[in-house]
Design a protein around this motif. Sequence first.
Motif, PDB file in Angstrom:
ATOM      1  N   MET A   1      -1.405   5.879  -6.545  1.00 41.56           N
ATOM      2  CA  MET A   1      -2.850   6.096  -6.600  1.00 41.56           C
ATOM      3  C   MET A   1      -3.223   6.809  -7.898  1.00 41.56           C
ATOM      4  O   MET A   1      -2.542   7.734  -8.331  1.00 41.56           O
ATOM      5  CB  MET A   1      -3.300   6.944  -5.414  1.00 41.56           C
ATOM      6  CG  MET A   1      -3.188   6.252  -4.071  1.00 41.56           C
ATOM      7  SD  MET A   1      -4.297   4.818  -3.948  1.00 41.56           S
ATOM      8  CE  MET A   1      -5.891   5.607  -4.116  1.00 41.56           C
TER       9      MET A   1
ATOM     10  N   MET B   1       2.233   1.808  -3.468  1.00 42.16           N
ATOM     11  CA  MET B   1       1.250   1.801  -4.542  1.00 42.16           C
ATOM     12  C   MET B   1       0.997   3.219  -5.058  1.00 42.16           C
ATOM     13  O   MET B   1       0.846   4.156  -4.274  1.00 42.16           O
ATOM     14  CB  MET B   1      -0.063   1.198  -4.043  1.00 42.16           C
ATOM     15  CG  MET B   1      -1.136   1.055  -5.099  1.00 42.16           C
ATOM     16  SD  MET B   1      -2.604   0.231  -4.418  1.00 42.16           S
ATOM     17  CE  MET B   1      -3.118   1.433  -3.202  1.00 42.16           C
TER      18      MET B   1
ATOM     19  N   LEU C   1       0.824  -1.204   0.000  1.00 45.79           N
ATOM     20  CA  LEU C   1       0.000   0.000   0.000  1.00 45.79           C
ATOM     21  C   LEU C   1       0.863   1.260   0.000  1.00 45.79           C
ATOM     22  O   LEU C   1       0.544   2.244  -0.668  1.00 45.79           O
ATOM     23  CB  LEU C   1      -0.940   0.002   1.204  1.00 45.79           C
ATOM     24  CG  LEU C   1      -2.070  -1.033   1.167  1.00 45.79           C
ATOM     25  CD1 LEU C   1      -2.812  -1.068   2.488  1.00 45.79           C
ATOM     26  CD2 LEU C   1      -3.035  -0.733   0.023  1.00 45.79           C
TER      27      LEU C   1
ATOM     28  N   SER D   1     -10.580   6.272  -2.538  1.00 43.90           N
ATOM     29  CA  SER D   1      -9.220   5.797  -2.282  1.00 43.90           C
ATOM     30  C   SER D   1      -9.242   4.505  -1.469  1.00 43.90           C
ATOM     31  O   SER D   1      -8.524   3.544  -1.778  1.00 43.90           O
ATOM     32  CB  SER D   1      -8.430   6.877  -1.543  1.00 43.90           C
ATOM     33  OG  SER D   1      -7.140   6.424  -1.209  1.00 43.90           O
ATOM     34  N   ASP D   2     -10.083   4.466  -0.428  1.00 47.09           N
ATOM     35  CA  ASP D   2     -10.192   3.257   0.401  1.00 47.09           C
ATOM     36  C   ASP D   2     -10.702   2.081  -0.425  1.00 47.09           C
ATOM     37  O   ASP D   2     -10.226   0.945  -0.276  1.00 47.09           O
ATOM     38  CB  ASP D   2     -11.134   3.511   1.586  1.00 47.09           C
ATOM     39  CG  ASP D   2     -10.543   4.466   2.609  1.00 47.09           C
ATOM     40  OD1 ASP D   2      -9.315   4.690   2.581  1.00 47.09           O
ATOM     41  OD2 ASP D   2     -11.305   4.988   3.444  1.00 47.09           O
TER      42      ASP D   2
ATOM     43  N   ARG E   1      -7.181  -3.451  -4.636  1.00 44.22           N
ATOM     44  CA  ARG E   1      -5.820  -3.837  -4.967  1.00 44.22           C
ATOM     45  C   ARG E   1      -5.265  -4.857  -3.975  1.00 44.22           C
ATOM     46  O   ARG E   1      -4.532  -5.784  -4.358  1.00 44.22           O
ATOM     47  CB  ARG E   1      -4.912  -2.602  -5.010  1.00 44.22           C
ATOM     48  CG  ARG E   1      -5.194  -1.642  -6.143  1.00 44.22           C
ATOM     49  CD  ARG E   1      -5.009  -2.294  -7.516  1.00 44.22           C
ATOM     50  NE  ARG E   1      -3.723  -2.962  -7.644  1.00 44.22           N
ATOM     51  CZ  ARG E   1      -2.574  -2.374  -7.944  1.00 44.22           C
ATOM     52  NH1 ARG E   1      -2.560  -1.055  -8.174  1.00 44.22           N
ATOM     53  NH2 ARG E   1      -1.449  -3.047  -8.040  1.00 44.22           N
TER      54      ARG E   1
ATOM     55  N   TYR F   1     -10.362   1.671  -3.662  1.00 42.06           N
ATOM     56  CA  TYR F   1      -9.320   1.266  -4.598  1.00 42.06           C
ATOM     57  C   TYR F   1      -8.263   0.427  -3.894  1.00 42.06           C
ATOM     58  O   TYR F   1      -7.823  -0.612  -4.407  1.00 42.06           O
ATOM     59  CB  TYR F   1      -8.681   2.512  -5.216  1.00 42.06           C
ATOM     60  CG  TYR F   1      -7.584   2.208  -6.212  1.00 42.06           C
ATOM     61  CD1 TYR F   1      -7.886   1.787  -7.507  1.00 42.06           C
ATOM     62  CD2 TYR F   1      -6.245   2.336  -5.857  1.00 42.06           C
ATOM     63  CE1 TYR F   1      -6.884   1.502  -8.422  1.00 42.06           C
ATOM     64  CE2 TYR F   1      -5.229   2.049  -6.767  1.00 42.06           C
ATOM     65  CZ  TYR F   1      -5.550   1.633  -8.040  1.00 42.06           C
ATOM     66  OH  TYR F   1      -4.550   1.343  -8.941  1.00 42.06           O
ATOM     67  N   LYS F   2      -7.861   0.864  -2.693  1.00 39.75           N
ATOM     68  CA  LYS F   2      -6.861   0.118  -1.937  1.00 39.75           C
ATOM     69  C   LYS F   2      -7.384  -1.273  -1.571  1.00 39.75           C
ATOM     70  O   LYS F   2      -6.649  -2.265  -1.651  1.00 39.75           O
ATOM     71  CB  LYS F   2      -6.483   0.878  -0.664  1.00 39.75           C
ATOM     72  CG  LYS F   2      -5.686   2.138  -0.915  1.00 39.75           C
ATOM     73  CD  LYS F   2      -5.438   2.892   0.378  1.00 39.75           C
ATOM     74  CE  LYS F   2      -4.672   4.186   0.137  1.00 39.75           C
ATOM     75  NZ  LYS F   2      -4.482   4.959   1.381  1.00 39.75           N
ATOM     76  N   LYS F   3      -8.645  -1.349  -1.163  1.00 39.73           N
ATOM     77  CA  LYS F   3      -9.240  -2.644  -0.821  1.00 39.73           C
ATOM     78  C   LYS F   3      -9.246  -3.570  -2.025  1.00 39.73           C
ATOM     79  O   LYS F   3      -8.941  -4.768  -1.914  1.00 39.73           O
ATOM     80  CB  LYS F   3     -10.661  -2.438  -0.300  1.00 39.73           C
ATOM     81  CG  LYS F   3     -11.337  -3.711   0.171  1.00 39.73           C
ATOM     82  CD  LYS F   3     -12.722  -3.414   0.741  1.00 39.73           C
ATOM     83  CE  LYS F   3     -13.398  -4.694   1.214  1.00 39.73           C
ATOM     84  NZ  LYS F   3     -14.763  -4.414   1.766  1.00 39.73           N
TER      85      LYS F   3
END
Length: 297
Positions: A114, A112, A109, A260-261, A267, A263-265
Amino acid sequence: MKLFLLVLFFTSLQLASYANADNFVVQDGNTGLSRDEVRLIVSSWTAEKQQAAATDDAALYDLLNQAVATKKMAQEADLLTPEKDGDDYWRKEMVLHKSMQMYMMRRFLNNMEMPDLNALAEERYKTQKEKYAWVPEKRQSSHILIACAPPQCRYETRSDDIKAVQEALKTRSFEEVAESMSEDRVTGRNGGKLSLAVGVADPGIDKAYRQALFDLDTVGEVSPIVPSQFGMHLIKLDAIEPGYYKTYAQVRDQIVKDLSDEYKKMRVGELNESYRFTDETRIDDAAIREILAPFKE
């Protein structure tokens, strides 16, 4: 005692100067901390600890002492073997595996890149405006309270007091009656006025009070007697603050954070999936079933 600790500290630093081959800046026997280790350890300290270490030699000694002790314990854990320590070894390995997994996720993370989420954020504002931007109507109110506690709190219990209030309201203003007769002394001193506007779903306000307030149609209207957990109320509608939509600029940061959260989840899910079984996976079915046999009903 402090002088003794300082002597030990500077002695340990002096010993460490002879360990340049191992690049240790702190060393105790076979355990040492390299410059990079100390730098990362210091970065993990709180600002308070960092300042203490930078300005107080005794505090620095104690913090480095703790760091070395931690590494010594980790080195001792490295000596465990499955032959000698049995399940304790595998428990240690499970802890390490879970810690390494969490570390790799954080590293993934942190590294990564964004994507630009502004266009998506604007689109979400349009498609989910109710969720992000709607501010419901609120109402300002005043009340007169005749207090009583449930389950004894019924109209008949305080009927004489209720009638006295209702009679007073025929010749005096609501504010005057609230100041002299309301048993809510906090609001009573201000003509019965609540300090905050009330929303129809505000959890901090009694449900019966909220419902009665939103049943009133016009500013200045007074409700019938309203029983609640606090007693009997007469409620006056003082003002209506209409509902409205916040602008995109006001909610942009929250929308971008949610995107953003998400997208991170997504990925991280892809990362986990990349480590799942492959075509080369082999399972010893007999061995697995033997392990699980005691758990059959």
